[in-house]
Motif scaffolding. Structure first.
Motif, PDB file in Angstrom:
ATOM      1  N   ILE A 196      -0.970  12.151  11.396  1.00 30.67           N
ATOM      2  CA  ILE A 196      -2.178  11.445  10.949  1.00 30.67           C
ATOM      3  C   ILE A 196      -1.871  10.284  10.011  1.00 30.67           C
ATOM      4  O   ILE A 196      -2.777   9.644   9.505  1.00 30.67           O
ATOM      5  N   ARG A 197      -0.576  10.029   9.752  1.00 30.84           N
ATOM      6  CA  ARG A 197      -0.136   8.876   8.950  1.00 30.84           C
ATOM      7  C   ARG A 197      -0.581   8.985   7.495  1.00 30.84           C
ATOM      8  O   ARG A 197      -0.887   7.993   6.840  1.00 30.84           O
ATOM      9  N   TRP A 198      -0.598  10.183   6.968  1.00 29.42           N
ATOM     10  CA  TRP A 198      -1.067  10.376   5.594  1.00 29.42           C
ATOM     11  C   TRP A 198      -0.107   9.741   4.597  1.00 29.42           C
ATOM     12  O   TRP A 198       1.104   9.862   4.717  1.00 29.42           O
ATOM     13  N   ALA A 199      -0.659   9.046   3.631  1.00 31.94           N
ATOM     14  CA  ALA A 199       0.130   8.479   2.544  1.00 31.94           C
ATOM     15  C   ALA A 199      -0.785   8.305   1.344  1.00 31.94           C
ATOM     16  O   ALA A 199      -2.003   8.494   1.429  1.00 31.94           O
ATOM     17  N   GLU A 200      -0.193   7.914   0.219  1.00 30.87           N
ATOM     18  CA  GLU A 200      -0.949   7.809  -1.028  1.00 30.87           C
ATOM     19  C   GLU A 200      -1.213   6.372  -1.451  1.00 30.87           C
ATOM     20  O   GLU A 200      -1.648   6.129  -2.572  1.00 30.87           O
ATOM     21  N   THR A 201      -0.959   5.411  -0.565  1.00 27.38           N
ATOM     22  CA  THR A 201      -1.389   4.036  -0.793  1.00 27.38           C
ATOM     23  C   THR A 201      -2.080   3.538   0.464  1.00 27.38           C
ATOM     24  O   THR A 201      -1.947   4.119   1.536  1.00 27.38           O
ATOM     25  N   ASN A 202      -2.834   2.428   0.324  1.00 28.08           N
ATOM     26  CA  ASN A 202      -3.640   1.969   1.457  1.00 28.08           C
ATOM     27  C   ASN A 202      -2.876   1.095   2.441  1.00 28.08           C
ATOM     28  O   ASN A 202      -3.369   0.822   3.530  1.00 28.08           O
ATOM     29  N   GLY A 203      -1.682   0.626   2.065  1.00 30.10           N
ATOM     30  CA  GLY A 203      -0.868  -0.127   3.010  1.00 30.10           C
ATOM     31  C   GLY A 203      -1.239  -1.580   3.151  1.00 30.10           C
ATOM     32  O   GLY A 203      -0.615  -2.308   3.932  1.00 30.10           O
ATOM     33  N   SER A 204      -2.223  -2.071   2.401  1.00 29.19           N
ATOM     34  CA  SER A 204      -2.642  -3.465   2.512  1.00 29.19           C
ATOM     35  C   SER A 204      -1.778  -4.356   1.619  1.00 29.19           C
ATOM     36  O   SER A 204      -0.766  -3.917   1.081  1.00 29.19           O
ATOM     37  N   GLU A 205      -2.207  -5.587   1.445  1.00 26.02           N
ATOM     38  CA  GLU A 205      -1.466  -6.519   0.592  1.00 26.02           C
ATOM     39  C   GLU A 205      -1.316  -5.961  -0.822  1.00 26.02           C
ATOM     40  O   GLU A 205      -0.236  -5.978  -1.399  1.00 26.02           O
TER      41      GLU A 205
END
Length: 915
Positions: A235-244
């Motif tokens: 599900i690609r879980w992570a603790e940041t949103n991955g944007s700029e």
């Protein structure tokens, strides 16, 4: 006066009827062969006929027109020209899809004929029985087989092996077997003692010893940690949103803990899915982090442009659908966002119907809805009782005190009854987003809010344009709050006064600066910084002058006789800090909004909405949800979840048992675990897959939908217990061991390497759950995360608990194919690179842990080098060295060092591969 003859009136009426403007009279009937077909032949069929169908659109068959082409929009909707895509394109509604291409529009009178033909029902002689839908014929979308020739995993496998002229390999030796089972089930290699005990028991009764081992591993808390990571990968879980900006997601780890707890409890998989889609109405609010696990672009980055806002919203909904499709359904739903799926029976209509089920979901944080039995709720009650007891000790002597709740501060004081109150600040520049004044009794109402009728005034001498004191009571948290500034060289200081419509009894003031950050993110420079300094709270005395009765500056001073108050305040702050971790707190688990109407977006663009759709699953997969069009969001999500886990839906059980098989044997029966469509791989053992799926959901089982029961069945099989040693015949006929003539050896994952090293050194912190251990810096909002500490004792927990930041290399175990979490990783790649050997030989972590390991070996084995070497082999490989190995290793340790020998053993295939 103008006279019109009767004959002229007759001709005028006939003209109106002929062109369909009879004003109530019946329009003339359109004949397909005479009126419509010539238009299609002249303008359309050379590109959309029998020989060629550009964009998948065929216009010489009524059924194909009803179905539409790749766009997913029906070219023909009988009786509804306004919904028929053919009319849109010939009218050049959108220049990018104007038809015929590169030509002028077809004549208006011909468009009128097509429009009237569709409005009259689109009669097409000889083709009125054609239907719009194609038959579903792909194996994964068909009902599961229920009658089988075999009744065990090994029987199915042996049948296939026999057809290839192969048989199972010999049984694995007990040390290989315990290492294999321990890593597959818990992700940690066995300790030397546990291996020795198992070998001894195995010699007496192999089956009994192995059964007991499997039960022990399934009951271990480390089981949930191991299998949670598999789910988080998908599900690609992570603790940041991955944007700029790549901002941290506040307390997202609470969802990770939910997954660990669910696997350890062996929560039925159908309930596991329901909770993740609708846990907010099931007392499992921490489960809904599933829907917002993927990356997203936050609103601050999107900006204020309306088209950008709409596009970003569509992108976020797409992330939700990708998560559901890959993890539960095993289909690439996102491929139908702009047009019908090229391979699978999922139309663009289906895509947006599914998106309608999630229209109330937004990426963000909230306080989760938890059942009274939830461990967080239980712990919160314990800590609240402790906090209230300490507050009581503060109130008894009449003291005021301050509580720091990170996102806001609270000042508590003895109840005061008043119609006015003032807060005066010491700083010359003050910034706050909200100030709440809480009633002493009742429900703790905020009497400062506008709806209460309170009037708020600020010091006019410190007013900043556009930032009035009224913003303190507008209920909006964020950066756009109240700002006050003292004039240069002025003694004026900011203050705010509150006048209540009637006397109120209050006992608490709550103030915050950018509480939005407190709810949404963390670990930013200056975040939640109190931009109001010290302040005092004042009431009017009998002469009408303001007089302070509580001061934050006074609370910080340690005066004689006040030590007890300071000690109590310190204890309260410790309880609050614990409550902020262990109790229900705002966490990145999704926020919920009012759902809006959902439209099919032509080419996936929010700027080209087409037809309205209601919440449903894919039509050809039986996804009717029987919902009212205006059903509330939770009801839509719950209905979709019920459809996903309905026993008649063959995808969900097939996908999950295949996923379990993949992590048990190294490759799934379907080797593309998240793509069961036509573009995915076919199953190597289709009958076995369906037999397992039937076993998984069988209601006659004591524990239907049990993941642990399914895993136990697999690891007890002969296929799992066989040796991984190569055999000439097997290698020549099935080199990749797809038929499982041997247990396929493979390199273990990054987490297994790291956690097993820590266990060998005796430094592994085995505590379960809680906030991730920090390895990154505190950063500016648009700066990048940097790894600043990845090997101190603060980080010696299982790697599952390492802070998960997208787009950041951890400088150590990323080399072992640890995913970035930006893409779905249902099946991790396995690479072999020089960086892996370099990291396992020279990284700070390995060098440090090798020193610990050598010290442990010396401590436990004494001063004899031979005994020390043997202990190093036992701790890392769970066996003693052979005579040849011992001789070489002793010599190496004497010439170099025991620590360097440990680093060498960590680099062996035996340590890094599953036997």
């Amino acid at each position: 006066m103008i006279r019109i003859s009767t004959l002229a009136l007759f001709f005028v009426a006939c003209s109106f009827v002929a062109f369909g403007f009879s004003g109530g009279l019946q329009a003339s009937e359109i004949d397909f062969n005479d009126d419509v077909l010539p238009i299609l032949e002249e303008h359309c069929l050379h590109c959309h006929g029998e020989d060629e169908q550009e964009s998948g659109l065929r216009l010489d068959m009524r059924g194909r027109m009803l179905r539409g082409g790749d766009s997913g929009l029906a070219a023909l909707v009988p009786s509804h020209p306004e919904k028929s895509y053919l009319i849109d394109v010939v009218n050049h509604v959108d220049e990018e899809t104007a038809m015929p291409p590169d030509e002028d529009k077809i004549p208006a009178e011909q468009i009128e004929i097509l429009t009237r033909w569709i409005k009259q029902g689109a009669d097409w002689p000889g083709q009125m029985d054609q239907v719009a839908e194609d038959e579903v014929d792909h194996w994964s979308f068909l009902p599961m087989q229920t009658a089988f020739d075999h009744n065990s995993i090994d029987q199915f496998l042996e049948s296939k092996l026999g057809e290839a002229g192969l048989t199972f390999n010999r049984a694995a030796d007990p040390r290989s077997l315990i290492r294999r089972a321990s890593i597959v089930l818990t992700g940690i290699a066995p300790t030397p003692k546990r291996s020795d005990d198992f070998v001894a028991a195995f010699a007496v009764d192999a089956d009994a010893a192995y059964d007991a081992l499997v039960d022990e591993l399934l009951a271990s808390d480390h089981f949930g940690e191991r299998w949670a990571q598999h789910w988080l990968d998908v599900i690609r879980w992570a603790e940041t949103n991955g944007s700029e900006s790549n901002l941290y997601r506040k307390n997202a780890w609470m969802y990770r803990d939910y997954v660990v707890r669910s696997f350890n409890q062996d929560k039925p998989y159908n309930l596991f899915i329901r909770e993740q889609l609708a846990g907010d109405v099931m007392g499992a609010g921490d489960a809904t982090g599933f829907m917002v696990a993927g990356p997203h672009v936050p609103s601050a980055t999107v900006g204020a442009e309306e088209t950008a806002i709409r596009q970003a919203r569509a992108d976020r909904i797409d992330e939700v659908l990708q998560t559901v499709g890959a993890s539960v359904m095993g289909v690439t739903i996102g491929c139908a966002r702009c047009h019908n799926h090229k391979f699978d029976p999922i139309s663009i209509q289906d895509y947006y119907a599914m998106s309608a089920a999630f229209q109330d979901v937004e990426f963000g944080s909230r306080y989760p809805e938890l059942s009274p039995e939830h461990p967080r709720v239980v712990r919160e009650q314990e800590l609240r009782r402790e906090l209230n007891e300490l507050r009581g000790q503060m109130r008894a002597p009449g003291w005021a005190w301050k509580e720091d709740w990170q996102g806001y501060q609270e000042i508590h004081f003895q109840p005061k009854t008043t119609r006015e109150i003032r807060v005066s600040f010491d700083n010359g520049w003050v910034n706050a987003d909200e100030l709440e004044i809480i009633e002493a009794k009742g429900g703790g109402q905020n009497v400062a809010q506008r709806s209460f009728g309170t009037v708020v005034r600020g010091n006019p001498a410190t007013l900043v344009d556009g930032k009035p004191a009224a913003k303190l009571t507008d209920g909006v948290f964020g950066t756009k709050g109240w700002i006050a500034k003292s004039p240069p060289k002025s003694k004026e200081r900011p203050w705010v006064e509150f006048e209540f419509p009637e006397p109120v009894t209050v006992s608490t003031i709550r103030i915050s600066t950018n509480r939005e950050d407190f709810l949404e993110t963390d670990y930013l420079n200056g975040m939640n910084k109190a931009n109001y300094g010290e302040f005092k709270i004042e009431l009017r005395d009998d002469e009408g002058n303001w007089k302070a009765f509580a001061s934050t500056a006074e609370m910080q001073k340690r005066k004689s006789g006040k030590e007890k108050r300071q000690d109590l305040q310190s204890k309260m702050q410790d309880v609050i800090s614990e409550l902020l971790v262990q109790g229900p707190q705002p966490a990145f688990l999704a926020t919920f909004i009012e759902p809006v109407e959902t439209f099919v977006l032509l080419r996936g663009s929010p700027e080209t909405p087409h037809g309205k759709v209601d919440a449903a699953g894919p039509k050809q997969l039986g996804g009717t949800l029987d919902l009212m069009p205006d059903a509330p969001g939770p009801q839509r999500r719950a209905a979709l979840a019920d459809w996903l886990v309905d026993p008649s839906n063959p995808l969900t059980p097939r996908v999950m048992v295949n996923r379990i098989w993949h992590h048990t044997f190294g490759s799934g029966i379907v080797s593309t675990p998240s793509d069961f469509g036509k573009a995915g791989a076919p199953p190597t053992h289709p009958e076995l897959l369906d037999w397992l799926a039937n076993q998984f959901i069988d209601p006659s089982q004591q524990t239907p939908w049990s993941v642990k029961r399914m895993i136990r069945m697999m690891v007890l099989s002969r296929a799992f217990r066989q040796s991984s040693e190569p055999e000439k015949d097997g290698l020549s006929k099935d080199a990749s061991a797809q038929l499982l003539w041997r247990y396929p050896p493979r390199r273990v994952e990054a987490e297994v390497i790291r956690d097993s090293i820590l266990q060998a050194t005796g430094r592994l912190d085995e505590s379960i759950g809680g906030p991730s251990y920090r390895i990154h810096n505190v950063k500016a909002r648009y700066a990048q995360w940097e790894v600043v500490d990845n090997h101190s004792d603060q980080t010696w927990r299982r790697m599952l608990y390492q802070e998960r930041m997208r787009r950041v290399d951890d400088h150590m175990f990323t080399a072992f194919d640890f995913p970035d979490c930006g893409q779905i990783k249902a099946k991790r790649p396995v690479s072999t690179t020089p960086l892996q050997a370099l990291n396992l030989m020279n990284s700070d972590f390995v060098v440090e842990q090798a020193a610990f390991l050598a010290a442990r070996a010396k401590r436990e084995a004494g001063n004899d080098t031979s005994a020390q070497v043997t202990r190093c082999f036992e701790l890392l490989l769970a066996r003693k060295p052979t005579e040849e190995e011992a001789e070489e290793a002793i010599d190496f340790a004497k010439q170099q060092s025991l620590a360097l020998l440990c680093r060498t053993l960590i680099n062996t295939n035996e340590f890094a591969f599953l036997p």
